[in-house]
Design an enzyme around this catalytic site. Structure first.
Site, short mmCIF file in Angstrom:
data_model
loop_
_atom_site.label_atom_id
_atom_site.label_comp_id
_atom_site.label_asym_id
_atom_site.label_seq_id
_atom_site.Cartn_x
_atom_site.Cartn_y
_atom_site.Cartn_z
N GLU A 260 30.01 49.27 43.24
CA GLU A 260 29.40 50.45 42.63
C GLU A 260 28.59 50.12 41.38
O GLU A 260 27.87 50.97 40.86
CB GLU A 260 30.47 51.48 42.27
CG GLU A 260 31.09 52.16 43.47
CD GLU A 260 32.13 53.20 43.10
OE1 GLU A 260 32.42 54.07 43.93
OE2 GLU A 260 32.66 53.16 41.97
N ASP B 289 39.92 65.11 49.94
CA ASP B 289 39.02 64.43 49.00
C ASP B 289 37.65 64.30 49.67
O ASP B 289 37.47 63.50 50.57
CB ASP B 289 39.63 63.06 48.68
CG ASP B 289 38.71 62.16 47.87
OD1 ASP B 289 37.67 62.65 47.39
OD2 ASP B 289 39.04 60.98 47.71
N GLY C 207 35.75 62.32 39.85
CA GLY C 207 37.20 62.45 39.72
C GLY C 207 37.88 63.12 40.90
O GLY C 207 39.01 63.59 40.78
N LYS C 208 37.21 63.15 42.05
CA LYS C 208 37.75 63.83 43.23
C LYS C 208 39.11 63.29 43.66
O LYS C 208 40.04 64.05 43.89
CB LYS C 208 36.77 63.73 44.40
CG LYS C 208 35.44 64.39 44.20
CD LYS C 208 34.55 64.22 45.41
CE LYS C 208 34.29 62.78 45.75
NZ LYS C 208 33.59 62.02 44.68
N TYR D 85 25.42 49.37 49.77
CA TYR D 85 24.98 49.19 48.38
C TYR D 85 24.14 47.93 48.20
O TYR D 85 23.35 47.83 47.27
CB TYR D 85 26.19 49.19 47.44
CG TYR D 85 26.72 50.59 47.19
CD1 TYR D 85 25.89 51.59 46.67
CD2 TYR D 85 28.04 50.93 47.48
CE1 TYR D 85 26.36 52.87 46.47
CE2 TYR D 85 28.52 52.21 47.27
CZ TYR D 85 27.68 53.18 46.76
OH TYR D 85 28.15 54.45 46.55
N GLY E 284 32.34 66.71 44.84
CA GLY E 284 31.73 66.25 43.60
C GLY E 284 31.06 64.91 43.79
O GLY E 284 31.32 64.18 44.75
N ASP F 270 28.24 65.20 52.95
CA ASP F 270 27.51 64.19 53.71
C ASP F 270 26.20 64.76 54.25
O ASP F 270 25.15 64.13 54.16
CB ASP F 270 28.37 63.71 54.89
CG ASP F 270 29.63 62.99 54.44
OD1 ASP F 270 29.53 62.13 53.56
OD2 ASP F 270 30.71 63.32 54.95
N GLY G 255 32.20 59.35 41.25
CA GLY G 255 32.74 59.18 39.91
C GLY G 255 33.14 60.46 39.20
O GLY G 255 33.50 60.43 38.02
#
Length: 204
Positions: free
Chosen positions: A145, A78, A12-13, A43, A7, A84, A10
């Protein structure tokens, strides 16, 4: 048995991985975030660090899958190596944040790894729209993030949906986290447990 949770950022994995691992007695295998030497730099400057970050993830995830097969235990993972290669790296390339020569090098390495990999016995995909992702990213409050762009999340979502619509490597379970609030509502988590039981054991 190898169960994997996929997923967007964010979705919820990590939370679901822990909850399902505890419920079923599966060993959780988490994505390495806190000890990732490239994530904060990425980032701050995506173009400079995109290739380094993706190779780090590819290496980490490949080692995880090898470890899963060696252990011969029931493990829930997870995030997957497929995300990727099919989502994050091509998305960075398409956005001009990973040069073509780096992307081609990365894709060649992934193709080689695929010859030694087996897909998970069950893939659980957490589907979430961008407002849901943003809300959950803000709740967990990771400083690095905060700068994630909405168009970046949206383009990732589009790639996730394209990947899942063609996924045929094994059993697939799709959970809509826009409506199924498993972390907040025990009944919703119970719904996911029923769905997992149905996929793995044929129990309804």
């Amino acid at each position: 048995m190898h169960i994997a949770v996929a997923g967007n950022i964010g979705s919820g994995k990590t939370t679901l991985t822990g909850m399902l691992g505890k419920h079923f007695g599966w060993e959780p295998l988490y994505e390495s975030v806190d000890d990732n030497p490239y994530l904060i730099s990425f980032y701050e400057d995506m173009q400079r660090w995109s290739f380094n970050l993706q190779v780090y993830f590819l290496n980490t995830r490949f080692r995880q899958v090898v470890e899963i097969r060696k252990k011969k235990k029931d493990i829930i993972q997870d995030r997957t190596i497929y995300e990727d290669a099919y989502i994050f790296a091509p998305n960075l390339h398409a956005m001009g944040l990973m040069p073509t020569r780096d992307f081609d090098n990365y894709a060649s390495l992934f193709d080689l790894m695929m010859q030694f990999l087996q897909p998970p016995d069950l893939l659980i995909y957490l589907r979430a729209d961008v407002p849901t992702l943003v809300s959950q990213i803000q709740k967990r409050g990771r400083e690095y993030e905060i700068s994630i762009r909405l168009d970046y999340l949206k383009s990732l979502n589009d790639r996730y949906e394209a990947w899942i619509s063609n996924y045929n490597a094994g059993k697939l379970l799709i959970v809509d986290v826009n409506t199924i609030k498993f972390a907040e509502t025990p009944e919703d988590f119970g719904t996911i447990i029923d769905m997992v039981n149905a996929e793995l054991y044929g129990l309804f």
